[in-house]
Design a protein around this motif. Sequence first.
Motif, PDB file in Angstrom:
ATOM      1  N   HIS A 186       0.805  -1.206   0.000  1.00 48.35           N
ATOM      2  CA  HIS A 186       0.000   0.000   0.000  1.00 48.35           C
ATOM      3  C   HIS A 186       0.845   1.265   0.000  1.00 48.35           C
ATOM      4  N   ILE A 187       1.732   1.341   0.976  1.00 45.70           N
ATOM      5  CA  ILE A 187       2.604   2.528   0.987  1.00 45.70           C
ATOM      6  C   ILE A 187       4.046   2.101   1.258  1.00 45.70           C
ATOM      7  N   SER A 188       4.974   2.965   0.917  1.00 45.72           N
ATOM      8  CA  SER A 188       6.362   2.816   1.342  1.00 45.72           C
ATOM      9  C   SER A 188       6.679   4.021   2.206  1.00 45.72           C
ATOM     10  N   ARG A 189       7.433   3.799   3.246  1.00 47.98           N
ATOM     11  CA  ARG A 189       7.912   4.908   4.068  1.00 47.98           C
ATOM     12  C   ARG A 189       9.407   4.723   4.246  1.00 47.98           C
ATOM     13  N   LEU A 190      10.109   5.808   4.560  1.00 50.75           N
ATOM     14  CA  LEU A 190      11.557   5.777   4.640  1.00 50.75           C
ATOM     15  C   LEU A 190      12.045   5.849   6.066  1.00 50.75           C
ATOM     16  N   ALA A 250      -3.551  -4.853   6.104  1.00 51.46           N
ATOM     17  CA  ALA A 250      -2.866  -3.676   6.679  1.00 51.46           C
ATOM     18  C   ALA A 250      -2.683  -2.582   5.646  1.00 51.46           C
ATOM     19  N   ARG A 251      -2.467  -1.356   6.122  1.00 54.06           N
ATOM     20  CA  ARG A 251      -2.294  -0.235   5.196  1.00 54.06           C
ATOM     21  C   ARG A 251      -1.144   0.714   5.553  1.00 54.06           C
ATOM     22  N   SER A 252      -0.673   0.733   6.811  1.00 55.98           N
ATOM     23  CA  SER A 252       0.230   1.835   7.152  1.00 55.98           C
ATOM     24  C   SER A 252       1.408   1.407   8.036  1.00 55.98           C
ATOM     25  N   THR A 298      -3.089  -2.161  11.362  1.00 57.58           N
ATOM     26  CA  THR A 298      -3.826  -3.168  10.592  1.00 57.58           C
ATOM     27  C   THR A 298      -5.310  -2.831  10.509  1.00 57.58           C
ATOM     28  N   TYR A 299      -5.903  -3.293   9.395  1.00 59.37           N
ATOM     29  CA  TYR A 299      -7.354  -3.228   9.228  1.00 59.37           C
ATOM     30  C   TYR A 299      -7.947  -4.449   9.949  1.00 59.37           C
ATOM     31  N   TRP A 300      -7.264  -5.605   9.766  1.00 59.98           N
ATOM     32  CA  TRP A 300      -7.684  -6.795  10.508  1.00 59.98           C
ATOM     33  C   TRP A 300      -6.486  -7.531  11.053  1.00 59.98           C
ATOM     34  N   LEU A 353     -11.912   8.250   9.683  1.00 63.09           N
ATOM     35  CA  LEU A 353     -10.585   8.812   9.405  1.00 63.09           C
ATOM     36  C   LEU A 353      -9.878   8.000   8.325  1.00 63.09           C
ATOM     37  N   HIS A 354      -9.182   8.691   7.451  1.00 66.22           N
ATOM     38  CA  HIS A 354      -8.529   7.958   6.354  1.00 66.22           C
ATOM     39  C   HIS A 354      -7.084   8.410   6.192  1.00 66.22           C
ATOM     40  N   ASP A 355      -6.797   9.221   5.172  1.00 62.20           N
ATOM     41  CA  ASP A 355      -5.405   9.593   4.931  1.00 62.20           C
ATOM     42  C   ASP A 355      -5.164  11.073   5.247  1.00 62.20           C
ATOM     43  N   PRO A 411      -6.979  13.411   0.671  1.00 60.98           N
ATOM     44  CA  PRO A 411      -5.773  14.208   0.389  1.00 60.98           C
ATOM     45  C   PRO A 411      -4.530  13.429  -0.018  1.00 60.98           C
ATOM     46  N   GLY A 412      -4.474  12.090   0.219  1.00 63.41           N
ATOM     47  CA  GLY A 412      -3.163  11.447   0.182  1.00 63.41           C
ATOM     48  C   GLY A 412      -2.407  12.061   1.348  1.00 63.41           C
ATOM     49  N   ARG A 413      -1.294  12.753   1.061  1.00 67.99           N
ATOM     50  CA  ARG A 413      -0.671  13.518   2.147  1.00 67.99           C
ATOM     51  C   ARG A 413      -0.993  15.004   2.017  1.00 67.99           C
ATOM     52  N   ASN A 432     -10.977  12.586  -7.522  1.00 67.29           N
ATOM     53  CA  ASN A 432      -9.563  12.866  -7.256  1.00 67.29           C
ATOM     54  C   ASN A 432      -9.079  11.980  -6.105  1.00 67.29           C
ATOM     55  N   LEU A 433      -7.832  11.528  -6.213  1.00 68.99           N
ATOM     56  CA  LEU A 433      -7.223  10.794  -5.087  1.00 68.99           C
ATOM     57  C   LEU A 433      -6.031  11.531  -4.494  1.00 68.99           C
ATOM     58  N   PHE A 434      -5.203  12.137  -5.363  1.00 64.88           N
ATOM     59  CA  PHE A 434      -3.969  12.716  -4.836  1.00 64.88           C
ATOM     60  C   PHE A 434      -3.669  14.090  -5.454  1.00 64.88           C
ATOM     61  N   VAL A 435      -3.094  14.969  -4.605  1.00 60.71           N
ATOM     62  CA  VAL A 435      -2.643  16.288  -5.064  1.00 60.71           C
ATOM     63  C   VAL A 435      -1.173  16.425  -4.681  1.00 60.71           C
ATOM     64  N   LYS A 436      -0.457  17.290  -5.366  1.00 61.38           N
ATOM     65  CA  LYS A 436       0.961  17.447  -5.009  1.00 61.38           C
ATOM     66  C   LYS A 436       1.501  18.765  -5.535  1.00 61.38           C
ATOM     67  N   THR A 437       2.416  19.362  -4.750  1.00 65.41           N
ATOM     68  CA  THR A 437       3.239  20.447  -5.264  1.00 65.41           C
ATOM     69  C   THR A 437       4.602  20.342  -4.596  1.00 65.41           C
ATOM     70  N   VAL A 444      -2.403   8.187 -11.953  1.00 68.61           N
ATOM     71  CA  VAL A 444      -2.524   8.298 -10.496  1.00 68.61           C
ATOM     72  C   VAL A 444      -1.249   8.752  -9.793  1.00 68.61           C
ATOM     73  N   GLN A 445      -1.456   9.528  -8.782  1.00 66.18           N
ATOM     74  CA  GLN A 445      -0.487  10.003  -7.791  1.00 66.18           C
ATOM     75  C   GLN A 445       0.748  10.715  -8.335  1.00 66.18           C
ATOM     76  N   PRO A 446       0.607  12.040  -8.540  1.00 65.86           N
ATOM     77  CA  PRO A 446       1.791  12.819  -8.922  1.00 65.86           C
ATOM     78  C   PRO A 446       2.817  12.798  -7.778  1.00 65.86           C
TER      79      PRO A 446
HETATM   80 FE1  DHE Z   1      -4.913   3.781  -0.302  1.00 65.14          FE
HETATM   81  C1  DHE Z   1      -2.653   5.830   1.331  1.00 65.14           C
HETATM   82  C2  DHE Z   1      -6.339   3.015   2.674  1.00 65.14           C
HETATM   83  C3  DHE Z   1      -7.391   2.120  -1.974  1.00 65.14           C
HETATM   84  C4  DHE Z   1      -3.167   4.046  -3.187  1.00 65.14           C
HETATM   85  N1  DHE Z   1      -4.580   4.355   1.629  1.00 65.14           N
HETATM   86  C5  DHE Z   1      -3.601   5.204   2.094  1.00 65.14           C
HETATM   87  C6  DHE Z   1      -3.711   5.323   3.521  1.00 65.14           C
HETATM   88  C7  DHE Z   1      -4.744   4.514   3.906  1.00 65.14           C
HETATM   89  C8  DHE Z   1      -5.290   3.907   2.714  1.00 65.14           C
HETATM   90  C9  DHE Z   1      -5.248   4.278   5.302  1.00 65.14           C
HETATM   91  C10 DHE Z   1      -2.835   6.178   4.419  1.00 65.14           C
HETATM   92  C11 DHE Z   1      -1.591   5.460   4.823  1.00 65.14           C
HETATM   93  C12 DHE Z   1      -0.652   6.330   5.665  1.00 65.14           C
HETATM   94  O1  DHE Z   1      -0.377   7.468   5.253  1.00 65.14           O
HETATM   95  O2  DHE Z   1      -0.196   5.869   6.709  1.00 65.14           O
HETATM   96  N2  DHE Z   1      -6.617   2.797   0.242  1.00 65.14           N
HETATM   97  C13 DHE Z   1      -7.005   2.596   1.518  1.00 65.14           C
HETATM   98  C14 DHE Z   1      -8.247   1.865   1.538  1.00 65.14           C
HETATM   99  O3  DHE Z   1      -8.842   1.442   2.550  1.00 65.14           O
HETATM  100  C15 DHE Z   1      -8.751   1.788   0.161  1.00 65.14           C
HETATM  101  C16 DHE Z   1      -9.872   2.798  -0.020  1.00 65.14           C
HETATM  102  C17 DHE Z   1      -9.341   0.451  -0.245  1.00 65.14           C
HETATM  103  C18 DHE Z   1      -8.414  -0.740  -0.170  1.00 65.14           C
HETATM  104  O4  DHE Z   1      -8.876  -1.839  -0.474  1.00 65.14           O
HETATM  105  O5  DHE Z   1      -7.255  -0.614   0.164  1.00 65.14           O
HETATM  106  C19 DHE Z   1      -7.515   2.239  -0.614  1.00 65.14           C
HETATM  107  N3  DHE Z   1      -5.245   3.196  -2.240  1.00 65.14           N
HETATM  108  C20 DHE Z   1      -6.298   2.521  -2.708  1.00 65.14           C
HETATM  109  C21 DHE Z   1      -6.170   2.221  -4.113  1.00 65.14           C
HETATM  110  O6  DHE Z   1      -6.977   1.538  -4.813  1.00 65.14           O
HETATM  111  C22 DHE Z   1      -4.958   2.909  -4.590  1.00 65.14           C
HETATM  112  C23 DHE Z   1      -5.370   4.072  -5.493  1.00 65.14           C
HETATM  113  C24 DHE Z   1      -4.009   2.035  -5.410  1.00 65.14           C
HETATM  114  C25 DHE Z   1      -3.311   0.959  -4.632  1.00 65.14           C
HETATM  115  O7  DHE Z   1      -2.090   0.880  -4.726  1.00 65.14           O
HETATM  116  O8  DHE Z   1      -3.978   0.190  -3.964  1.00 65.14           O
HETATM  117  C26 DHE Z   1      -4.377   3.411  -3.273  1.00 65.14           C
HETATM  118  N4  DHE Z   1      -3.229   4.772  -0.828  1.00 65.14           N
HETATM  119  C27 DHE Z   1      -2.671   4.707  -2.066  1.00 65.14           C
HETATM  120  C28 DHE Z   1      -1.444   5.486  -2.063  1.00 65.14           C
HETATM  121  C29 DHE Z   1      -1.297   6.018  -0.762  1.00 65.14           C
HETATM  122  C30 DHE Z   1      -2.436   5.540  -0.010  1.00 65.14           C
HETATM  123  C31 DHE Z   1      -0.534   5.704  -3.267  1.00 65.14           C
HETATM  124  C32 DHE Z   1      -0.168   6.903  -0.237  1.00 65.14           C
HETATM  125  C33 DHE Z   1      -0.321   8.292  -0.719  1.00 65.14           C
HETATM  126  C34 DHE Z   1       0.788   9.173  -0.262  1.00 65.14           C
HETATM  127  O9  DHE Z   1       1.128  10.098  -1.026  1.00 65.14           O
HETATM  128  O10 DHE Z   1       1.318   8.997   0.843  1.00 65.14           O
END
Ligand code: DHE
Length: 552
Positions: free
Chosen positions: A185-189, A227-229, A247-249, A328-330, A372-374, A430-435, A491-493
Amino acid sequence: MAGLFASLSLLSLGVAQASAPAMTAAEKEAAKKIYFERCAGCHGVLRKGATGKNLEPHWEKVQADGSKLEGGTLKLGTKRLENIIAYGTEGGMVNYDDILTKDEINLMARYIQNAPDVPPEFSLQDMKDSWKLIVPVDQRPKKQMNKVNLKNVFAITLRDAGKLALVDGDTHKIWKILDTGYAVHISRLSASGRYVYTVGRDGLTTIIDMWFEEPTTVATVRLGSDARSVDVSKFAGYEDKYLIGGTYWPPQYSIMDGETLEPIKVVSTRGQTVDGEYHPEPRVASIVASMIKPEWVVNVKETGQILLVDYTDLKNLKTTTIESAKFLHDGGWDASKRYFMVAANASNKVAAVDTKTGKLAALVDTAKIPHPGRGANFVHPKFGPVWSTGHLGDDVVSLISTPSEEKKYAQYKQHNWKVVQELKMPGAGNLFVKTHPKSKHFWADAPMNPEREVAESVYVFDMNDLNKAPKQLNVAKDSGLPESKAIRRAVQPEYNVAGDEVWISLWGGKTDQSAIVVYDDKTLKVKRVITDPEIVTPTGKFNVFNTMHDVY
Ligand code: DHE
């Protein structure tokens, strides 16, 4: 406890269960896998709903006036559910007719009329059993063994391949493709910039060491089944000491050793929502490490509670619980890095946490479903410092005025925590914005828009004249790749370290040719198309320097 919880959930669905469509064991297994991979993220494992609707076979809700509301998938029936899954809804459900076959759509329509499958819990011991220390710390390089400019490496999620591509940002060449968890889902450094941490939707967390001649996975651990984060500890004296994963679950967060991933502690997030109701599945959404305190900000989706977790004493863990809004999401930091801005998407609000005082600074009303993404920070010509978010459910980007301690911005105080401008987009989704601090451009994608033309494009605003319509860049056309049946979502600039290039993923189907399209930020012309048979379903991209220092 888990067993009791599972049987209660089945018991409460007992009546509905009686009339659910029959399924063979093999069908159930296949549907369970699709549900996890495609549906659980939005609707939840227990199907109580969050970003997506409640998908329980039968549900009842007592409203504020005492009247009862009822619904459920059984009431909708197979035909209606098939249509929703295939063609999506106005409410934001995406269409699956180009992802799932007709038979799979029918399978899912029947599956969700049956009682949810409750996956097992995941304990500290389960984590320990899954932990693999592949290269111990003392056997890792003592200095960087390659000549790659690590600051400008991009970690790129190859979603459906279950892999991560590390691409050299200076040469635009693929450095290495590594196996990771399913749909990272994400990479962090790491605070040092040496390690890349990834987390897969299947809970598999990896640490990749970029100091070897070639990037090498040095440890893995499983956090749970969904998991997502992740983030490291970043406060002075604690750099990379710990890693936290959400984790989600099961709904919990876990703390590990930052260099080896050895599991240390698991903390459940089950509990009361901001409305005072018990929730059995409050999933951990975004997590971020504070630089001004030894704390992580942990955003719990379903409860709307924001936790500030102090990691100085893990045995006597101190947590501040801040009430905000659901779900709450991102989110990301404001320019001062004092306030964490997180989308409460079901409430159409953004919560601002003051990490200095440990309090909620504001709940800002925004347009529908902020995502917002970030986010992105810049100084607005009329309103001073703003943080921005796009919207899944509305055709605007919201600019929110944020406080600053700099004297030159004192004049903008009156605007703080207000949406000062909405930039018009060609549609929702929209999913992500960036500058970038060095740029005069503001980029926004729209991959979830149902129109191919919009979803395959990105939109670039001129920050000197924000009233001007954005310039549309059709990434799919610019890539020069052959047209495909499925929409290839742009997706995601993400900026490079110099802030003069913007990288966009062209996210095609699993069998389509996908690419990363690199634009010159000044001229908005294509500089490079990075494509390869191994670049399968690219989505998130994380530039090492910008991710380390929260540049956005
Ligand atoms: Fe994400 C961030 C959850 C679907 C690409 N996504 C996040 C974060 C969460 C989240 C909680 C914040 C993490 C953090 O910053 O610690 N995403 C979810 C979901 O629950 C959701 C809606 C459904 C799912 O099944 O996962 C979901 N997300 C997607 C996608 O379908 C995306 C577009 C493509 C993919 O790779 O799965 C996607 N999510 C992203 C990306 C980020 C992200 C690229 C980080 C953005 C950033 O700039 O930090």
